[in-house]
Design an enzyme around this catalytic site. Structure first.
Site, PDB file in Angstrom:
ATOM      1  CB  CYS A  24      -8.443  13.192-100.298  1.00 34.70           C
ATOM      2  SG  CYS A  24      -9.340  13.315-101.585  1.00 34.70           S
ATOM      3  CG  ASP A  26     -16.090   8.044-100.626  1.00 38.24           C
ATOM      4  OD1 ASP A  26     -16.417   8.103-101.627  1.00 38.24           O
ATOM      5  OD2 ASP A  26     -15.097   8.319 -99.633  1.00 38.24           O
ATOM      6  CG  HIS A  67     -13.903  11.290-100.001  1.00 37.27           C
ATOM      7  ND1 HIS A  67     -13.494  10.137-100.636  1.00 37.27           N
ATOM      8  CD2 HIS A  67     -13.385  12.460-100.231  1.00 37.27           C
ATOM      9  CE1 HIS A  67     -12.228  10.292-100.323  1.00 37.27           C
ATOM     10  NE2 HIS A  67     -12.351  12.186-100.437  1.00 37.27           N
TER      11      HIS A  67
END
Length: 289
Positions: free
Chosen positions: A168, A225, A257
């Protein structure tokens, strides 16, 4: 996390590079408050056969806490920098370090928000994003450099075999650090954010730095995502190709994600296991073994 660039832009404060106080001096135990309760699928890796625990890492203006895991005997070991997701160095990131140590690496995750605040005790994602928006990415690169120097100084880390992986927010830092450190051998970016509004805190995006990559990066992304749309991934792929860089991007169809975050509903076991296998192979292929 899934947030639009416009939303993050509204959170960006004015830059302050004079900060010299450290809000976080030790790591919190357990998982970040914002992600609780954790999933029943959460993976827990023991420390049997490992040396694992919190460490203090000297940086330019003080010291930051971190988590280090390595095999209990042998060494020096190939070294992996583990860069936190937006929730900081909480239990999931510590477990990632232990998994890498079980695979024979010296793995260390420095707490890269230590000056700005402690996200572990925050339950509101918007408050977390406000804090993270105050973290200058040039400072992150400097702290990662300091972590490499600290690791080398332990005598247990072979930093001539240096890799980096991140998730991330940390996945974004992988791309940036691969353009920063000429000693890096390889990087693996898990769903790293590709586009952010440019500012003193975020002066460049991965696509801007792609021609300057000093090490090959493997990008692992989810095709579903919404925070990292396919057009951004395709633009980076095209830039890497035109620059003649040997980096690769794998996109898992219909995958969200955070697909490696086994403690959250976004976890996708098949894709996570495939990504982990690809990561280890990438490191071996590029001299981090």
């Amino acid at each position: 996390m899934d947030r639009s660039d416009d939303h993050l832009k509204s959170l960006l404060p004015e830059a302050d590079f004079t900060r010299r106080t450290f809000v976080v001096t030790s790591l919190a135990a357990g998982f970040a408050l914002a992600v609780q309760p954790v999933s029943a699928e959460t993976i827990t890796t023991d420390s049997n056969g490992l040396t694992a625990g919190e460490v203090k890492i000297p940086v330019q203006d003080g010291s930051i806490p971190g988590y280090r895991a390595m095999p209990a005997s042998g060494g020096p070991f190939a070294t992996i920098l583990v860069v936190q997701e937006v929730f900081g160095v909480h239990e999931h990131i510590k477990d990632i370090c232990r998994r890498l140590a079980k695979a024979g690496f010296f793995a260390v995750a420095p707490a890269l928000y230590a000056r700005e605040g402690d996200v572990a005790g925050m339950s509101n994602i918007d408050e977390i994003l406000k804090l993270v928006a105050r973290v200058p990415e040039p400072q992150v690169a400097s702290d990662l450099d300091a972590t490499v120097a600290w690791a080398k100084g332990t005598g247990q880390a072979d930093v001539s075999r240096l890799g980096i992986t991140g998730f991330c927010w940390g996945g974004r830092q992988v791309w940036l650090y691969a353009a920063h450190n000429p000693q890096l051998k390889a990087g693996v970016a898990w769903y790293g954010v590709l586009q952010r509004p440019k500012s003193e805190m975020t002066p460049a995006n991965p696509i801007d730095l792609a021609p300057q990559l000093k090490a090959p990066v493997l990008g692992l992304y989810g095709g579903a995502d919404p925070g990292i749309p396919m057009f951004q991934i395709e633009a980076l792929q095209a830039t890497l190709k035109s620059a003649g860089k040997p980096s690769q991007i794998v996109v898992y169809p219909d995958t969200p994600h955070g697909f490696n975050a086994d403690y959250r509903p976004s976890y996708r076991p098949e894709q996570a296991k495939d990504g982990w296998k690809r990561m280890l192979a990438w490191f071996r292929e590029h001299g981090v073994a």
